[in-house]
Write a protein that holds these residues in place. Structure first.
Motif, short mmCIF file in Angstrom:
data_model
loop_
_atom_site.label_atom_id
_atom_site.label_comp_id
_atom_site.label_asym_id
_atom_site.label_seq_id
_atom_site.Cartn_x
_atom_site.Cartn_y
_atom_site.Cartn_z
N HIS A 78 0.82 -1.21 0.00
CA HIS A 78 0.00 0.00 0.00
C HIS A 78 0.85 1.27 0.00
O HIS A 78 0.45 2.29 -0.54
CB HIS A 78 -0.98 -0.02 1.18
CG HIS A 78 -2.26 -0.73 0.84
ND1 HIS A 78 -3.31 -0.86 1.71
CD2 HIS A 78 -2.66 -1.35 -0.31
CE1 HIS A 78 -4.31 -1.52 1.11
NE2 HIS A 78 -3.92 -1.85 -0.10
N GLY A 88 -13.67 -4.44 -6.61
CA GLY A 88 -12.84 -5.14 -5.63
C GLY A 88 -12.14 -4.15 -4.73
O GLY A 88 -10.94 -4.26 -4.47
N GLU A 98 -17.86 -5.18 -4.38
CA GLU A 98 -17.00 -5.93 -3.45
C GLU A 98 -17.81 -7.10 -2.87
O GLU A 98 -18.80 -6.87 -2.19
CB GLU A 98 -16.51 -4.98 -2.34
CG GLU A 98 -15.77 -5.62 -1.18
CD GLU A 98 -14.61 -6.51 -1.59
OE1 GLU A 98 -13.65 -6.03 -2.18
OE2 GLU A 98 -14.69 -7.73 -1.30
N GLN A 155 -15.17 -7.02 4.18
CA GLN A 155 -14.44 -5.88 3.60
C GLN A 155 -15.34 -4.64 3.53
O GLN A 155 -14.90 -3.53 3.84
CB GLN A 155 -13.94 -6.23 2.18
CG GLN A 155 -12.84 -7.29 2.13
CD GLN A 155 -11.49 -6.72 2.49
OE1 GLN A 155 -11.28 -6.23 3.60
NE2 GLN A 155 -10.53 -6.81 1.60
N ALA A 187 -17.63 -8.89 -9.70
CA ALA A 187 -17.66 -8.09 -10.93
C ALA A 187 -18.63 -8.72 -11.93
O ALA A 187 -19.39 -8.02 -12.60
CB ALA A 187 -16.26 -8.01 -11.52
N ILE A 192 -8.04 -2.77 -8.46
CA ILE A 192 -6.73 -2.84 -7.81
C ILE A 192 -6.53 -4.21 -7.17
O ILE A 192 -7.22 -4.57 -6.22
CB ILE A 192 -6.59 -1.68 -6.79
CG1 ILE A 192 -6.76 -0.35 -7.53
CG2 ILE A 192 -5.26 -1.77 -6.06
CD1 ILE A 192 -6.64 0.89 -6.66
N TYR A 250 -9.21 -12.80 -9.61
CA TYR A 250 -10.37 -13.53 -9.08
C TYR A 250 -11.58 -13.52 -10.00
O TYR A 250 -12.67 -13.88 -9.58
CB TYR A 250 -10.74 -12.95 -7.70
CG TYR A 250 -9.54 -12.82 -6.79
CD1 TYR A 250 -8.79 -13.95 -6.46
CD2 TYR A 250 -9.11 -11.59 -6.29
CE1 TYR A 250 -7.65 -13.85 -5.67
CE2 TYR A 250 -7.99 -11.48 -5.49
CZ TYR A 250 -7.25 -12.61 -5.19
OH TYR A 250 -6.13 -12.51 -4.40
C1 LIG Z 1 -6.15 -8.41 -2.88
S1 LIG Z 1 -7.66 -7.69 -2.38
C2 LIG Z 1 -7.44 -6.00 -2.92
C3 LIG Z 1 -8.31 -5.03 -2.17
C4 LIG Z 1 -8.04 -3.56 -2.49
N1 LIG Z 1 -8.30 -3.25 -3.89
C5 LIG Z 1 -6.63 -3.20 -2.12
O1 LIG Z 1 -5.75 -3.12 -2.99
O2 LIG Z 1 -6.39 -2.99 -0.91
C6 LIG Z 1 -8.81 -8.30 -3.57
C7 LIG Z 1 -10.24 -7.87 -3.35
O3 LIG Z 1 -11.04 -8.31 -4.45
C8 LIG Z 1 -12.25 -8.80 -3.96
N2 LIG Z 1 -12.77 -9.78 -4.94
C9 LIG Z 1 -12.56 -11.10 -5.00
N3 LIG Z 1 -13.18 -11.64 -6.05
C10 LIG Z 1 -13.81 -10.63 -6.70
C11 LIG Z 1 -14.62 -10.56 -7.87
N4 LIG Z 1 -14.90 -11.64 -8.58
N5 LIG Z 1 -15.13 -9.35 -8.22
C12 LIG Z 1 -14.83 -8.23 -7.49
N6 LIG Z 1 -14.05 -8.25 -6.39
C13 LIG Z 1 -13.54 -9.43 -5.99
C14 LIG Z 1 -11.90 -9.43 -2.62
O4 LIG Z 1 -13.01 -9.59 -1.77
C15 LIG Z 1 -10.87 -8.44 -2.10
O5 LIG Z 1 -11.46 -7.42 -1.32
#
Ligand SMILES: C[S@@+](CC[C@H](N)C(=O)[O-])C[C@H]1O[C@@H](n2cnc3c(N)ncnc32)[C@H](O)[C@@H]1O
Length: 275
Positions: free
Chosen positions: A29, A60, A89, A94, A120, A142, A147
């Motif tokens: 971060h 996400g 999300e 989260q 998504a 990001i 996923y």
């Molecule tokens: C590695 S974390 C990144 C969170 C944030 N963007 C950051 O950089 O701090 C990945 C995030 O994507 C979300 N996520 C997982 N699968 C997803 C999907 N199919 N569509 C959207 N978000 C998703 C997870 O719940 C998680 O909060």
């Protein structure tokens, strides 16, 4: 032969625990913050020209740490303008943390937050079913494209939602990072399912080129302290290794070998796209 290992994504609580530890033990971060401070202002300089409302979509968005920083940069560029910030999300946990963060942050009066607790793909399907195609001035994904099931289709869909001056920002692990080395070398042993794709910026570049999309590319160095991974039975080490492999804990004998190969330097990549 199918891998006997289980994807970390099958245990959402452990996934989040390992992700938070990863944030603590890495400059992930911090390097993103540096990018948002130094590069983002120029990149968003024209997204809201002539508009009374700016629409931002976070895909996400996690617990919102980086999202709020992005919003502060948009506010600084367009003081007083109304901002609609929608967040896709799937994790309720989260979203809960994101809402807490918003409640504790000042100077957000001109921002309307809307959270969509879905993936998504679920968002895209719902919008299509409702025959809606809301356009956005800034969309960011990001560290989340790993996923989705169909990455090119997801990029195509969200790219199609961009307004004329809009930008799409994607952050993924770099094609020259330790992650890429680890994933390419040992990926065939990782769980094969549609929960996680071990994609890097090198793969993304190929997808964008074949889709004929124009993009700008930024490389950000970031580091991760993996010392604990080398202490047998260390809980933090197991969690970090789970996050690195997106796999639930594997034996230490394998882990030492894998992590040494992964190296100490982890580089993240940022890409910014024009419509
Ligand atoms: C590695 S974390 C990144 C969170 C944030 N963007 C950051 O950089 O701090 C990945 C995030 O994507 C979300 N996520 C997982 N699968 C997803 C999907 N199919 N569509 C959207 N978000 C998703 C997870 O719940 C998680 O909060």
């Amino acid at each position: 032969m199918a891998s006997p290992m289980r994807s970390l994504l099958t245990d959402p609580a452990r996934y989040l625990q390992s992700f938070r530890l990863f944030l603590e033990k890495s400059t992930e971060h911090q390097s993103m913050r540096e990018f948002m401070e130094k590069q983002l202002p120029t990149l968003i300089a024209s997204i809201g020209n002539g508009k009374s409302t700016i629409n931002i979509l976070s895909v996400g968005g996690g617990a919102g740490e980086i999202d709020l920083l992005i919003l502060s940069k948009v506010q600084a560029r367009y003081p007083g303008v109304t901002i609609n910030n929608d967040v896709i999300e799937p994790s309720a946990d989260q979203i809960f943390k994101y809402k807490e963060r918003v409640a504790e942050t000042s100077n957000l009066e001109n921002i309307k937050f809307t959270w969509h607790e879905e993936t998504a793909y679920e968002y895209e399907s719902r919008m299509n079913a409702e025959k809606k195609s809301k356009k956005w001035d800034f969309i960011h994904m990001i560290q989340m494209l790993y996923y989705v099931k169909d990455i090119p289709a997801t990029i195509r869909y969200f790219h199609s939602l961009l307004e004329a001056q809009a930008k799409l920002l994607i952050i993924l692990v770099s094609g020259t990072s330790g992650w890429e080395t680890l994933w390419k070398k040992y990926g065939s042993s990782f769980p094969l399912n549609d929960l996680c794709t071990y994609i890097s910026s090198a793969d993304l570049r190929r997808m964008l080129d074949s889709a004929g999309l124009k993009y700008q590319f930024y490389e950000l160095p970031s580091h991760m302290d993996i010392t604990s991974c080398f202490t047998e039975g260390n809980k933090d080490g197991e969690l970090l290794l789970d996050f690195l492999t997106e796999t639930q804990t594997i034996t230490f004998a394998d882990a030492g070998d894998i992590l040494f190969a992964a190296g100490l330097l982890v580089t993240r990549t940022i890409r910014c796209f024009h419509p």
